[in-house]
Motif scaffolding. Structure first.
Motif, PDB file in Angstrom:
ATOM      1  N   UNK A   1      27.810 -25.577   4.626  1.00  0.00           N
ATOM      2  CA  UNK A   1      26.385 -25.962   4.590  1.00  0.00           C
ATOM      3  C   UNK A   1      25.926 -26.066   3.130  1.00  0.00           C
ATOM      4  N   UNK A   2      26.377 -25.088   2.326  1.00  0.00           N
ATOM      5  CA  UNK A   2      26.007 -25.093   0.902  1.00  0.00           C
ATOM      6  C   UNK A   2      26.504 -26.360   0.212  1.00  0.00           C
ATOM      7  N   UNK A   3      27.672 -26.829   0.638  1.00  0.00           N
ATOM      8  CA  UNK A   3      28.227 -28.025   0.000  1.00  0.00           C
ATOM      9  C   UNK A   3      27.317 -29.233   0.208  1.00  0.00           C
ATOM     10  N   UNK A   4      26.767 -29.343   1.432  1.00  0.00           N
ATOM     11  CA  UNK A   4      25.849 -30.464   1.685  1.00  0.00           C
ATOM     12  C   UNK A   4      24.610 -30.350   0.792  1.00  0.00           C
ATOM     13  N   UNK A   5      24.115 -29.128   0.684  1.00  0.00           N
ATOM     14  CA  UNK A   5      22.946 -28.916  -0.178  1.00  0.00           C
ATOM     15  C   UNK A   5      23.279 -29.299  -1.616  1.00  0.00           C
ATOM     16  N   UNK A   6      24.454 -28.891  -2.087  1.00  0.00           N
ATOM     17  CA  UNK A   6      24.832 -29.186  -3.473  1.00  0.00           C
ATOM     18  C   UNK A   6      25.014 -30.689  -3.686  1.00  0.00           C
TER      19      UNK A   6
END
Lengths: 476, 247
Positions: B192-197
């Motif tokens: 999920x963090x990767x999408x945010x980044x």
């Protein structure tokens, strides 16, 4: 359906690397989310409509028995039979009994999540009755060995066009097609004779209307109409919580359901079916049965999870859920995925059978703010976590760590010492010569550093620094 | 007005400079700031893990520490949201305590919400002389959805002449932190963090700013693991003090 929710984490890990699924999730999410966002602004006051929907759902749920009795009276007066099933096994038995009574050997089906809960297709097959799923997505799943759906609205959300093309070619024994319209036409050609010679149609029900004894069906394919009007027997299988008071209430809910589900102002088909075929009427079933199912719902009335009964199965919660959007529906291991599934699966199948699900949420409340009937999903997930704690269903290490931490936080001097030593330890872990600003592998919380670094602390606590700051301020 | 600064456990341990930036902003806004020395944690980790008793004892502790302040301010929408929206529920069985808790909840604010809506802090003092900087803002979930923190940090950043804001797509979407979720489901959390980044990087902003340290640690950790050494990761209090310059 078999419950495989105990393996959420392992399955989720596989799903994260499933290329087709990840592509579909990305495409599907922007479609569902953007279209909903556009559709809800068509309503002058969406928020007030949500409140109205919550109130009208609660009104029937607060006196569920009385409204169900009214529904039964009205439906019976219009020639229908109302039957009650306490669980999935009873759904299957009642359906088989009805089929046998009318000499039915083939039943067409429109979408019914309750039949998924019960594993009805397998039970019908075992009893020598051929079930034919006619919703395109459900049909694809059925011919693929009764594969479970991965989304309540879009059951084949996880599949690519290429997979479906290969499946059709294999099962239909026809040349593989690549065009979606051509694939759909092929399914229609296969399904048409089934529609015409099935002795019984089985459907779900989006709402039951107490004042008229009607069932409302919301669909996007014409199959629902054919299943409910062509065969001489129609069986509606739905949950007891689906009852609403009036047609007026139905119109309020219908402003929300298609918009929340697929971003449509209205679904392609919307049917309100009332009673059996009357003399002089040209269509409709000669025999209409309602199988109204408890399967754990009655126990929820008036309890901690009563609000979940308002759910109208739109799927907005999963469409907006960061976890669902990362792992898809199959990881959840039962009929209902996403936030609503993480609440319903433990309630319907037992908390001990789905230990991960209440924990598998960031509690971001994206689901809660889009829910058309204002179910506080994160609060309900938290209540399930409380039950897990009370029943000692969480690992001992986790429970002890929480207790130790809470005790320490109650003792500020020890807490301050622990924090001081802790941050020095973390700072030391980050020391690798070149950069001292991150920890690559964190033994204390190894899961964190599986996919990201852990930024290093500054090295002293605010408390320590503030003490000297305050002293300097006193005596500059 | 007498403002109690609730530093939060994460800022205390990981980023004391956010605590000091908060202190400076509150003092610049004309507040008399007190920092109760016995404060530890708001109890949210216990609450979200299903340990109501543990959460309640920490709620009562925080009440005793901050009850005599006019306001309580935290540099975190998550911790302020815990006090504001969940404390009353924890003590609902004790009406007298519930009344005191409700009073505490009503005067507890997330930092930017307090600066804009209570302190009416309209001129952040400073003489920033650095290069103009382009920022993007991540709306942390609890601040946004429990407390309605959306325009407040943007209004404050807009006071800084050197700052422009490039909004990222899906700024309101969760970064995947979720407290204990981040260590129980590390792979999902990181995905999920990767999408945010990706969204952050797509803006080309020099720094991502947010109001909650949990999100920031998650985002920073993911950016660095992705090989992004350039994008700075800042708390709103840090951004507001750094890009105001010396006052």
């Amino acid at each position: 359906m078999e419950i495989r929710s105990m393996h959420f984490k392992a399955r989720a890990g596989q799903k994260l690397t499933d290329v087709v699924l990840q592509q579909n999730l990305k495409k599907g999410k922007s479609k569902f989310v953007d279209m909903r966002a556009q559709a809800i602004v068509e309503i002058d006051d969406f928020e007030a409509t949500r409140v109205a929907a919550k109130v009208l759902r609660d009104r029937t749920l607060d006196n569920l028995d009385l409204w169900l009795e009214q529904f039964e009276r009205q439906a019976t007066a219009r020639g229908a039979s109302v039957l009650w099933a306490k669980d999935g096994a009873e759904i299957c038995q009642l359906t088989i009994d009805i089929a046998r009574r009318h000499g039915v050997t083939k039943a067409t089906k429109s979408k019914s999540m309750l039949s998924e809960e019960a594993g009805l297709n397998q039970a019908l097959e075992a009893a020598g009755i051929q079930p034919v799923e006619t919703d395109l997505g459900e049909y694809i799943l059925q011919i693929n060995g009764n594969e479970p759906p991965s989304h309540i609205i879009a059951p084949v959300f996880h599949k690519s066009k290429e997979e479906i093309s290969a499946l059709f070619a294999r099962i239909h024994r026809r040349p593989a097609l690549t065009d979606i319209q051509a694939l759909t036409r092929e399914a229609r050609e296969i399904l048409r004779p089934h529609f015409l010679d099935a002795g019984m149609g089985i459907s779900g029900g989006n709402f039951l209307i107490a004042e008229t004894g009607s069932v409302a069906l919301v669909t996007n394919e014409g199959n629902g109409r054919m299943v409910t009007t062509l065969p001489k027997v129609h069986v509606v299988i739905t949950g007891i919580e689906k009852v609403i008071a009036t047609l007026e209430d139905l119109s309020t809910l219908m402003r929300l359901l298609p918009r929340s589900a697929t971003g449509q102002s209205i679904s392609n088909y919307f049917s309100v079916l009332t009673g059996v075929k009357q003399p002089g009427e040209s269509d409709g079933p000669e025999h209409l049965y309602f199988i109204l199912v408890d399967s754990g719902r009655a126990d929820m009335v008036g309890g901690d999870f009563a609000e979940m009964l308002r759910c109208i199965r739109c799927g907005a919660c999963m469409n907006h859920c960061p976890v669902y959007q990362s792992v898809g529906g199959h990881a959840y291991g039962w009929v209902y995925p996403g936030p609503m599934g993480s609440i319903l699966t433990p309630l319907f199948t037992g908390l001990e059978n789905s230990l991960d699900l209440p924990q598998a949420a960031t509690l971001c409340n994206q689901c809660g703010v889009v829910c058309p009937v204002k179910i506080p999903l994160p609060d309900l997930l938290r209540k399930l976590r409380e039950q897990q704690m009370e029943r000692r269903l969480r690992p001992l290490v986790e429970r002890l760590a929480l207790k130790a931490w809470a005790w320490l936080a109650q003792h500020p001097r020890l807490y301050a010492l622990g924090a001081k030593l802790g941050v020095r330890y973390l700072k030391w872990l980050a020391h690798d010569g070149a950069r001292n600003d991150r920890i690559r592998v964190l033994g204390l919380a190894p899961e964190w550093t599986l996919g990201r670094d852990f930024p290093a602390p500054e090295g002293k606590t605010f408390r320590e620094l503030y003490t000297s700051y305050a002293a300097r301020k006193e005596n500059p | 007005m007498r403002v109690g600064l609730f530093v939060t456990c994460l800022v205390d341990m990981m980023r004391p400079r956010i605590g000091f930036a908060t202190l400076k902003l509150l003092e610049d806004a004309g507040c008399e700031v007190v920092v109760p020395q016995t404060q530890t944690c708001c109890g949210q980790p216990a609450y979200n893990s299903g340990d109501r008793a543990g959460a309640r004892s920490l709620a009562e502790k925080l009440l005793a520490e901050f009850e005599d302040c006019d306001y309580v301010v935290a540099p975190s929408g998550s911790c302020a949201g815990m006090v504001r929206t969940h404390y009353a529920d924890l003590v609902a069985d004790d009406p007298a305590l519930a009344r005191r808790m409700a009073a505490l909840s009503a005067k507890t604010y997330e930092l930017t919400d307090f600066l804009v809506n209570v302190a009416k802090f309209e001129h952040i003092p400073g003489n920033y002389a650095g290069h103009p900087i382009n920022l993007t803002y991540h709306d942390a979930c609890a601040g946004l959805r429990e407390l309605g923190v959306k325009t407040q940090p943007r209004a404050l950043l807009a006071q800084l002449p050197g700052v422009t804001l490039s909004e990222m797509p899906g700024a309101e979407e969760c970064c995947g932190f979720g407290g204990a979720f981040s260590v129980k489901f590390g792979e999902i959390s990181a995905a999920i963090a990767e999408k945010k980044c990706d969204s952050i990087r797509a803006t080309g902003a020099a720094a991502v700013v947010s109001g909650d340290l949990g999100c920031l640690l998650n985002i920073e950790g993911k950016l660095r693991r992705m090989g992004d050494e350039a994008t700075r990761v800042l708390h709103i209090a840090e951004a507001l003090t750094e890009f105001a310059g010396e006052s």
